[in-house]
Motif scaffolding. Structure first.
Motif, PDB file in Angstrom:
ATOM      1  N   CYS A 236       0.833  -1.209   0.000  1.00 23.53           N
ATOM      2  CA  CYS A 236       0.000   0.000   0.000  1.00 23.53           C
ATOM      3  C   CYS A 236       0.862   1.252   0.000  1.00 23.53           C
ATOM      4  O   CYS A 236       0.572   2.212  -0.722  1.00 23.53           O
ATOM      5  N   LEU A 237       1.908   1.278   0.796  1.00 21.20           N
ATOM      6  CA  LEU A 237       2.793   2.438   0.840  1.00 21.20           C
ATOM      7  C   LEU A 237       3.479   2.679  -0.502  1.00 21.20           C
ATOM      8  O   LEU A 237       3.618   3.815  -0.948  1.00 21.20           O
ATOM      9  N   LEU A 238       3.910   1.618  -1.153  1.00 21.12           N
ATOM     10  CA  LEU A 238       4.541   1.752  -2.470  1.00 21.12           C
ATOM     11  C   LEU A 238       3.544   2.264  -3.500  1.00 21.12           C
ATOM     12  O   LEU A 238       3.882   3.093  -4.347  1.00 21.12           O
ATOM     13  N   LEU A 239       2.324   1.809  -3.444  1.00 21.36           N
ATOM     14  CA  LEU A 239       1.293   2.262  -4.366  1.00 21.36           C
ATOM     15  C   LEU A 239       1.005   3.747  -4.165  1.00 21.36           C
ATOM     16  O   LEU A 239       0.921   4.510  -5.134  1.00 21.36           O
ATOM     17  N   ILE A 240       0.876   4.157  -2.928  1.00 20.12           N
ATOM     18  CA  ILE A 240       0.626   5.567  -2.627  1.00 20.12           C
ATOM     19  C   ILE A 240       1.797   6.426  -3.090  1.00 20.12           C
ATOM     20  O   ILE A 240       1.606   7.475  -3.704  1.00 20.12           O
ATOM     21  N   ALA A 241       3.008   5.988  -2.842  1.00 18.86           N
ATOM     22  CA  ALA A 241       4.190   6.753  -3.243  1.00 18.86           C
ATOM     23  C   ALA A 241       4.296   6.878  -4.759  1.00 18.86           C
ATOM     24  O   ALA A 241       4.737   7.899  -5.275  1.00 18.86           O
ATOM     25  N   SER A 242       3.867   5.874  -5.499  1.00 17.03           N
ATOM     26  CA  SER A 242       3.965   5.923  -6.963  1.00 17.03           C
ATOM     27  C   SER A 242       2.929   6.842  -7.578  1.00 17.03           C
ATOM     28  O   SER A 242       3.051   7.239  -8.725  1.00 17.03           O
ATOM     29  N   CYS A 243       1.893   7.221  -6.842  1.00 20.09           N
ATOM     30  CA  CYS A 243       0.826   8.064  -7.364  1.00 20.09           C
ATOM     31  C   CYS A 243       0.894   9.494  -6.840  1.00 20.09           C
ATOM     32  O   CYS A 243      -0.054  10.245  -6.982  1.00 20.09           O
ATOM     33  N   THR A 244       1.982   9.880  -6.219  1.00 20.96           N
ATOM     34  CA  THR A 244       2.066  11.223  -5.662  1.00 20.96           C
ATOM     35  C   THR A 244       2.061  12.266  -6.764  1.00 20.96           C
ATOM     36  O   THR A 244       2.495  12.016  -7.891  1.00 20.96           O
ATOM     37  N   GLN A 245       1.546  13.423  -6.419  1.00 25.88           N
ATOM     38  CA  GLN A 245       1.500  14.515  -7.370  1.00 25.88           C
ATOM     39  C   GLN A 245       2.438  15.610  -6.894  1.00 25.88           C
ATOM     40  O   GLN A 245       2.530  15.889  -5.704  1.00 25.88           O
ATOM     41  N   LYS A 246       3.123  16.200  -7.838  1.00 24.73           N
ATOM     42  CA  LYS A 246       3.977  17.332  -7.531  1.00 24.73           C
ATOM     43  C   LYS A 246       3.295  18.584  -8.061  1.00 24.73           C
ATOM     44  O   LYS A 246       2.667  18.560  -9.108  1.00 24.73           O
ATOM     45  N   THR A 247       3.431  19.658  -7.324  1.00 27.67           N
ATOM     46  CA  THR A 247       2.854  20.919  -7.755  1.00 27.67           C
ATOM     47  C   THR A 247       3.935  21.746  -8.437  1.00 27.67           C
ATOM     48  O   THR A 247       4.998  21.983  -7.873  1.00 27.67           O
ATOM     49  N   THR A 248       3.652  22.169  -9.651  1.00 24.81           N
ATOM     50  CA  THR A 248       4.523  23.102 -10.348  1.00 24.81           C
ATOM     51  C   THR A 248       3.681  24.340 -10.647  1.00 24.81           C
ATOM     52  O   THR A 248       2.461  24.312 -10.525  1.00 24.81           O
ATOM     53  N   TYR A 249       4.342  25.406 -11.015  1.00 21.63           N
ATOM     54  CA  TYR A 249       3.633  26.649 -11.244  1.00 21.63           C
ATOM     55  C   TYR A 249       3.951  27.203 -12.621  1.00 21.63           C
ATOM     56  O   TYR A 249       5.073  27.119 -13.095  1.00 21.63           O
ATOM     57  N   GLN A 250       2.937  27.788 -13.217  1.00 18.16           N
ATOM     58  CA  GLN A 250       3.124  28.578 -14.418  1.00 18.16           C
ATOM     59  C   GLN A 250       2.961  30.027 -13.961  1.00 18.16           C
ATOM     60  O   GLN A 250       1.937  30.386 -13.373  1.00 18.16           O
ATOM     61  N   TRP A 251       3.991  30.844 -14.174  1.00 16.07           N
ATOM     62  CA  TRP A 251       3.941  32.233 -13.725  1.00 16.07           C
ATOM     63  C   TRP A 251       3.414  33.102 -14.855  1.00 16.07           C
ATOM     64  O   TRP A 251       3.946  33.103 -15.958  1.00 16.07           O
ATOM     65  N   LYS A 252       2.341  33.838 -14.568  1.00 13.07           N
ATOM     66  CA  LYS A 252       1.739  34.756 -15.539  1.00 13.07           C
ATOM     67  C   LYS A 252       2.036  36.186 -15.130  1.00 13.07           C
ATOM     68  O   LYS A 252       2.084  36.497 -13.940  1.00 13.07           O
ATOM     69  N   SER A 253       2.211  37.060 -16.109  1.00 13.69           N
ATOM     70  CA  SER A 253       2.515  38.465 -15.854  1.00 13.69           C
ATOM     71  C   SER A 253       1.281  39.327 -16.076  1.00 13.69           C
ATOM     72  O   SER A 253       0.435  39.014 -16.909  1.00 13.69           O
ATOM     73  N   LEU A 254       1.245  40.421 -15.345  1.00 15.25           N
ATOM     74  CA  LEU A 254       0.110  41.332 -15.452  1.00 15.25           C
ATOM     75  C   LEU A 254       0.534  42.705 -14.941  1.00 15.25           C
ATOM     76  O   LEU A 254       1.284  42.809 -13.964  1.00 15.25           O
ATOM     77  N   GLU A 255       0.065  43.758 -15.598  1.00 13.11           N
ATOM     78  CA  GLU A 255       0.284  45.118 -15.123  1.00 13.11           C
ATOM     79  C   GLU A 255      -0.980  45.565 -14.392  1.00 13.11           C
ATOM     80  O   GLU A 255      -2.081  45.439 -14.928  1.00 13.11           O
ATOM     81  N   VAL A 256      -0.812  46.048 -13.155  1.00 13.14           N
ATOM     82  CA  VAL A 256      -1.957  46.446 -12.331  1.00 13.14           C
ATOM     83  C   VAL A 256      -1.671  47.765 -11.629  1.00 13.14           C
ATOM     84  O   VAL A 256      -0.518  48.174 -11.499  1.00 13.14           O
ATOM     85  N   LYS A 257      -2.740  48.394 -11.166  1.00 13.30           N
ATOM     86  CA  LYS A 257      -2.602  49.562 -10.301  1.00 13.30           C
ATOM     87  C   LYS A 257      -2.498  49.035  -8.875  1.00 13.30           C
ATOM     88  O   LYS A 257      -3.246  48.138  -8.488  1.00 13.30           O
ATOM     89  N   MET A 258      -1.549  49.564  -8.101  1.00 15.21           N
ATOM     90  CA  MET A 258      -1.346  49.080  -6.743  1.00 15.21           C
ATOM     91  C   MET A 258      -1.371  50.245  -5.764  1.00 15.21           C
ATOM     92  O   MET A 258      -0.778  51.294  -6.002  1.00 15.21           O
ATOM     93  N   SER A 259      -2.086  50.024  -4.688  1.00 16.67           N
ATOM     94  CA  SER A 259      -2.098  50.959  -3.572  1.00 16.67           C
ATOM     95  C   SER A 259      -1.852  50.147  -2.305  1.00 16.67           C
ATOM     96  O   SER A 259      -1.516  48.967  -2.391  1.00 16.67           O
ATOM     97  N   ALA A 260      -2.020  50.755  -1.156  1.00 16.95           N
ATOM     98  CA  ALA A 260      -1.773  50.060   0.106  1.00 16.95           C
ATOM     99  C   ALA A 260      -2.995  50.210   1.011  1.00 16.95           C
ATOM    100  O   ALA A 260      -3.767  51.159   0.877  1.00 16.95           O
ATOM    101  N   TYR A 261      -3.147  49.259   1.919  1.00 18.98           N
ATOM    102  CA  TYR A 261      -4.233  49.354   2.890  1.00 18.98           C
ATOM    103  C   TYR A 261      -3.785  48.870   4.254  1.00 18.98           C
ATOM    104  O   TYR A 261      -2.743  48.246   4.385  1.00 18.98           O
ATOM    105  N   ASN A 262      -4.598  49.196   5.250  1.00 18.68           N
ATOM    106  CA  ASN A 262      -4.288  48.874   6.647  1.00 18.68           C
ATOM    107  C   ASN A 262      -5.463  48.164   7.296  1.00 18.68           C
ATOM    108  O   ASN A 262      -6.596  48.288   6.846  1.00 18.68           O
ATOM    109  N   SER A 263      -5.179  47.468   8.370  1.00 18.65           N
ATOM    110  CA  SER A 263      -6.258  46.830   9.127  1.00 18.65           C
ATOM    111  C   SER A 263      -6.684  47.773  10.249  1.00 18.65           C
ATOM    112  O   SER A 263      -6.328  47.598  11.412  1.00 18.65           O
TER     113      SER A 263
END
Length: 138
Positions: A11-38
Motif C-alpha cells: 500500500c505504501l509503495l502504491l501511494i508513493a507511486s501516485c504522488t503529485q507534484k505541484t509546479t507553477y506557471q507564472w503569468k505576468s500582469l500590469e496592475v494599479k497598486m495601492s496600500a491598505y491597513n487593518s
C-alpha cells in the motif's frame, strides 16, 4: 502477521507511486497598486479579518485583489511577486467590487506608510498551479 506486513508495504509503495507534484506557471500582469491597513476606517468592524476569514497581522506579505483579477487566477492564497519588492505575497483579501485591475498591499496598522506608498502601476507575476502525476511522467 507476515501477510499484513506485505500488504502494508504494498500500500505504501502504491501511494508513493501516485504522488503529485505541484509546479507553477507564472503569468505576468500590469496592475494599479495601492496600500491598505487593518484599521476600522478602511475596512469594517473586524479590520484584522480578511475576506476569506484569515487573520491579518502586521508584517504579513499579503495583498487584496480586485474581483476581476480573481477570474484571471488570482484567487485565495495565490503566490504573487511584485516588481521592485522582495519575497512572495499571498492573496488573502478581496477589494470592493467597484475596483478593477487593482491590488492593495497590506501594511498592518501603519497608516502613514500606506499614505506615503500612494498608488503605482506595477508589474506582477502570479503562480497558477499545475499538478503533475509522477506516474505519468517520462
Amino acid at each position: 502477521m507476515r501477510n499484513l506486513y506485505f500488504l502494508s508495504i504494498s500500500c505504501l509503495l502504491l501511494i508513493a507511486s501516485c504522488t503529485q507534484k505541484t509546479t507553477y506557471q507564472w503569468k505576468s500582469l500590469e496592475v494599479k497598486m495601492s496600500a491598505y491597513n487593518s484599521v476600522k476606517a478602511q475596512t469594517d468592524h473586524q479590520p484584522n479579518i480578511a475576506a476569506w476569514g484569515d487573520t491579518l497581522k502586521p508584517g504579513m506579505k499579503s495583498i487584496a485583489v480586485s474581483r476581476d483579477l480573481i477570474a484571471l487566477g488570482l484567487k485565495y492564497n495565490t503566490k504573487v511577486r511584485i516588481a521592485g519588492l522582495s519575497g512572495i505575497y499571498l492573496v488573502k483579501d478581496k477589494m470592493n467590487a467597484r475596483y478593477k485591475n487593482r491590488i492593495d498591499i497590506y501594511m498592518g496598522t501603519d497608516v502613514e506608510r500606506a499614505k506615503e506608498w500612494g498608488q503605482k502601476i506595477v508589474n506582477i507575476k502570479y503562480a497558477i498551479e499545475e499538478l503533475e502525476n509522477d506516474s505519468t511522467r517520462n
